[in-house]
Design a protein around this motif. Structure first.
Motif: not given
Length: 130
Positions: A18-30, A75-86
């Motif tokens: 889960x930490x790795x997922x959120x690190x990807x969301x936030x553009x960082x690392x654990x 954009x919000x739409x681009x971010x939603x698509x990125x998060x769905x991909x993650x």
């Protein structure tokens, strides 16, 4: 003397995953000290630090607190698509035709979070509006 929020703690079944997922969301690392199998994992990003802690019980109800994300370079739409991909899933869509609103998503363990418009998508006179 006052207090400050040191980090937001999120219960999890697999803290590293889960930490790795959120690190990807936030553009960082654990955190460099955290490894797969650790029962606590720290993720620090601009303005927030999240601590993922393994607990034995599964998530069973809606979150009482959640994170609202504001895309920084898309954009919000681009971010939603990125998060769905993650691996996130769309829970509820509160977007409206005039561009306001938000989307509620769930992370890979079912924790809800929202994605609002980017700053660039907000009218200058309504910069604080969702």
């Amino acid at each position: 003397m006052t207090s400050r929020v040191r980090h937001v703690t999120i219960d999890s079944a697999d803290a590293y995953r889960l930490g790795t997922f959120w690190a990807d969301v936030l553009g960082t690392t654990v955190d460099a000290d955290d490894k797969p199998g650790d029962d606590e994992v720290l993720v620090a990003a601009d303005g927030i630090t999240l601590l993922f802690v393994e607990v034995p019980e599964p998530k069973s109800v809606k979150n009482r607190i959640h994170v609202d994300l504001e895309p920084q370079d898309r954009t919000r739409e681009e971010e939603i698509e990125r998060l769905l991909t993650l691996g996130a899933t769309l829970v509820a869509d509160h977007r409206v035709p005039d561009g306001r609103g938000w989307a509620t998503l769930a992370d890979i363990e079912g924790n809800e979070f929202c994605v609002e418009r980017s700053k660039g998508e907000r009218p200058a006179s309504a910069a604080a509006a969702v």
